[in-house]
Design a protein around this motif. Structure first.
Motif, short mmCIF file in Angstrom:
data_model
loop_
_atom_site.label_atom_id
_atom_site.label_comp_id
_atom_site.label_asym_id
_atom_site.label_seq_id
_atom_site.Cartn_x
_atom_site.Cartn_y
_atom_site.Cartn_z
N MET A 369 0.84 -1.19 0.00
CA MET A 369 0.00 0.00 0.00
C MET A 369 0.88 1.24 0.00
N THR A 370 0.68 2.10 -0.97
CA THR A 370 1.45 3.33 -1.09
C THR A 370 0.71 4.28 -2.02
N GLN A 371 1.00 5.57 -1.86
CA GLN A 371 0.48 6.59 -2.77
C GLN A 371 1.58 7.10 -3.69
N HIS A 372 2.76 6.53 -3.58
CA HIS A 372 3.91 6.95 -4.38
C HIS A 372 4.06 5.96 -5.53
N GLU A 373 3.65 6.34 -6.73
CA GLU A 373 3.60 5.40 -7.85
C GLU A 373 4.97 4.85 -8.25
N PRO A 374 6.03 5.67 -8.30
CA PRO A 374 7.34 5.09 -8.63
C PRO A 374 7.77 4.02 -7.64
N LEU A 375 7.48 4.24 -6.36
CA LEU A 375 7.84 3.25 -5.35
C LEU A 375 6.99 1.99 -5.51
N ARG A 376 5.72 2.16 -5.82
CA ARG A 376 4.86 1.01 -6.07
C ARG A 376 5.39 0.17 -7.24
N GLN A 377 5.75 0.85 -8.32
CA GLN A 377 6.21 0.15 -9.51
C GLN A 377 7.54 -0.57 -9.27
N SER A 378 8.45 0.10 -8.56
CA SER A 378 9.77 -0.50 -8.34
C SER A 378 9.69 -1.68 -7.37
N LEU A 379 8.84 -1.59 -6.34
CA LEU A 379 8.67 -2.71 -5.42
C LEU A 379 7.98 -3.89 -6.10
N THR A 380 7.01 -3.60 -6.94
CA THR A 380 6.32 -4.66 -7.66
C THR A 380 7.28 -5.39 -8.60
N ALA A 381 8.10 -4.62 -9.33
CA ALA A 381 9.06 -5.22 -10.25
C ALA A 381 10.11 -6.03 -9.49
N SER A 458 9.49 -17.31 7.93
CA SER A 458 9.96 -17.50 6.56
C SER A 458 11.13 -16.61 6.17
N GLY A 459 11.30 -15.48 6.84
CA GLY A 459 12.34 -14.53 6.45
C GLY A 459 11.92 -13.59 5.33
N ARG A 460 10.70 -13.71 4.84
CA ARG A 460 10.20 -12.77 3.84
C ARG A 460 9.72 -11.49 4.52
N PRO A 461 9.91 -10.32 3.93
CA PRO A 461 10.29 -10.04 2.54
C PRO A 461 11.73 -9.55 2.37
N ILE A 462 12.69 -10.15 3.07
CA ILE A 462 14.08 -9.74 2.90
C ILE A 462 14.54 -9.89 1.45
N PRO A 463 14.18 -10.98 0.73
CA PRO A 463 14.59 -11.06 -0.68
C PRO A 463 14.03 -9.90 -1.52
N LEU A 464 12.76 -9.59 -1.33
CA LEU A 464 12.14 -8.48 -2.05
C LEU A 464 12.86 -7.17 -1.79
N LEU A 465 13.08 -6.86 -0.52
CA LEU A 465 13.67 -5.56 -0.15
C LEU A 465 15.12 -5.45 -0.61
N THR A 466 15.86 -6.55 -0.58
CA THR A 466 17.23 -6.52 -1.07
C THR A 466 17.25 -6.28 -2.58
N GLU A 467 16.41 -6.99 -3.31
CA GLU A 467 16.34 -6.80 -4.76
C GLU A 467 15.92 -5.37 -5.10
N HIS A 468 14.96 -4.85 -4.36
CA HIS A 468 14.52 -3.47 -4.60
C HIS A 468 15.65 -2.48 -4.33
N LEU A 469 16.39 -2.70 -3.25
CA LEU A 469 17.48 -1.80 -2.90
C LEU A 469 18.59 -1.85 -3.96
N LEU A 470 18.91 -3.04 -4.42
CA LEU A 470 19.93 -3.18 -5.46
C LEU A 470 19.52 -2.44 -6.73
N GLY A 471 18.25 -2.57 -7.10
CA GLY A 471 17.77 -1.86 -8.28
C GLY A 471 17.75 -0.37 -8.09
N ASP A 472 17.41 0.06 -6.87
CA ASP A 472 17.35 1.49 -6.58
C ASP A 472 18.74 2.11 -6.62
#
Length: 476
Positions: A369-381, A458-472
């Motif tokens: 949930m976010t109102q910041h579209e670039p952040l939404r798109q980058s987290l989804t990707a 499970s350790g989630r969402p560490i994989p998501l957040l790491t991938e997002h940070l690397l892309g950012d």
């Protein structure tokens, strides 16, 4: 810790290893056994007549390309539950990159078992995985090495978070989380910890965190973990909900609803694990992780329905449901983080916040949930690329009535019991200044791995957040 090596032929692997490969792998010996196993249309697994290997598992090629349903992992889970060798050979010559990342995280995560908490008599005869040999082509080696290094660091962070989350709550108190985090962070000179005790929490105006934690014998804490991979630049902030046990407070849960409530601090544990991963990867970035830690207990000092508490940004909240405490500690921590870094690049909070998100999305997807579209798109990707996916829920002014209060600026739960997950996010967005991009991840469904009627972290969402940070970071 599980070690690994890359090999180009099976002859380079350790003797008596467990071989896991595609049915069509060209590197397999053309024996009668292999040909018979290849003829099967499903998983073929044997421990007999497979010398020099201890075990051979051949899986249909389609599983190595399925990046949606985790079919490869689901096939391997029962096999890894009872390993027969400390070493495994994995064929990665033809595998989808997302599936490879999921597979490596799964295998590296075998380094943690509940028995490691030393609360159960250990099985001295149990075999543990110690080493991975990855069979790849010479031209793949540089890429595979990069993926292995990254996924091992992610898995190490996940394991640290899982161990903390799996710990029973009578031991895993707010202060225990602080001390364990400090111990783990001490291994990395780039990490430093800053903690607030219950008095400092009051002094700094964190009235919502104080309200939640004041009824417990184990007082609340706020822990900030700082990472400075570069000297200057914007700070990326992560905030984790850390309710070490949730009785519901005076809005008491029933027994069944309380059973897994030691896991209500998975958000905070995962922020800690993420910081360890960032430090291990030595990323060129500045990051702050904030853990909002409290026990939501019953007692003479416990917050009451109807209480009005003031956050550190000055906003007041009517607490009309004491079992909606997670959004209270998050709100204070988000506001505190924004005050520490008013020019933050973004703030992302992570929380096992609502059961409603599980009803909406199930156990495979985290709610975004976010109102910041670039952040939404980058987290989804990043979720798609990592195989740790999110799904967006709406967040706009149509939710305003859900948090209106006659006596305070906001109330913590909607009285109509509707749009619970999005309403919680709508409350939270008031505590992050509009100048800072903010996103909320509800991980109530994904923070636990459920199998056979049992739940573990499970350790989630560490994989998501790491991938997002690397892309950012790559975007600059």
């Amino acid at each position: 810790m599980i070690t690994y090596q890359l090999i180009n032929t099976l002859a380079q692997a350790d003797a008596a290893s467990h071989l896991i490969a595609r049915s069509a792998c060209q590197h397999l010996p053309g024996t009668a056994l292999i040909n018979e196993m290849r003829a099967q249309k499903s998983v073929a697994d044997t421990r007999f007549g497979c010398a020099p290997f201890t075990r051979i598992t051949l899986l249909p090629d389609a599983l190595w390309k399925d990046n949606l349903t985790e079919s490869l992992l689901n096939a391997l889970r029962p096999i890894f539950a009872d390993p027969v060798s400390e070493t495994v050979i994995i064929d990665v010559t033809e595998i989808d990159d997302t599936v490879l990342a999921q597979l490596l995280r799964f295998v590296f995560n075998q380094a943690h078992r509940l028995s490691d908490l030393q609360l159960k008599k250990p099985d001295a005869s149990a075999i543990r995985l110690r080493h991975i040999s990855a069979l790849c082509l010479p031209e793949q080696q540089a890429h595979v090495e990069s993926v292995f290094r990254q996924q091992q660091a992610i898995a190490n962070g996940m394991i640290a978070a899982r161990r903390l989350s799996d710990m029973p709550s009578d031991r895993c108190t707010p202060q225990f989380v602080v001390e364990e985090s400090q111990r783990l962070c001490a291994a990395f000179p780039s990490l430093r910890c800053e903690s607030l005790d219950e008095k400092q929490i009051v002094e700094q105006g964190l009235g919502l965190l104080h309200a939640v934690g004041k009824g417990a014998a184990c007082p609340p804490r706020l822990l900030a973990i700082h990472y400075d991979g570069i000297k200057d630049g914007p700070v990326r902030c992560y905030v984790g909900k850390g309710i070490t046990f949730d009785t519901g407070g005076l809005w008491l849960k029933d027994g069944a609803g309380m059973y897994t409530m030691k896991y209500d601090m998975c958000g905070a544990a995962n922020v800690m694990g993420l910081m360890l991963t960032i430090a291990e990867l030595n990323l060129p970035v500045r990051v702050m992780g904030v853990l909002a830690l409290a026990e939501n207990a019953i007692g003479s000092d416990a917050m009451q329905p109807g209480t009005v508490a003031r956050a550190c940004n000055g906003m007041t909240v009517e607490i009309n449901n004491t079992d909606a405490e997670g959004r209270l500690v998050l709100a204070d921590a988000i506001a505190w983080a924004s005050q520490r870094h008013p020019q933050a690049h973004y703030i992302i909070d992570i929380a096992t916040l609502t059961g409603a998100v599980v009803k909406a999305l199930g156990y495979e997807l985290s709610g975004l949930m976010t109102q910041h579209e670039p952040l939404r798109q980058s987290l989804t990707a990043a979720g798609v690329k990592s195989g740790d996916e999110v799904w967006s829920l709406p967040l706009d002014a149509r939710l305003k009535k859900q948090t209106e209060s006659a006596i305070a600026d906001l109330c913590n739960t909607p009285t109509n019991n509707a749009a619970i997950s999005a309403s919680a996010a709508w409350l939270l967005h008031h505590f992050c200044p509009p100048s800072i991009a903010w996103a909320h991840l509800d991980i109530s469904g994904t923070a636990l791995w459920r199998e056979g009627g049992k739940s573990v972290a499970s350790g989630r969402p560490i994989p998501l957040l790491t991938e997002h940070l690397l892309g950012d970071i790559q975007k600059g």
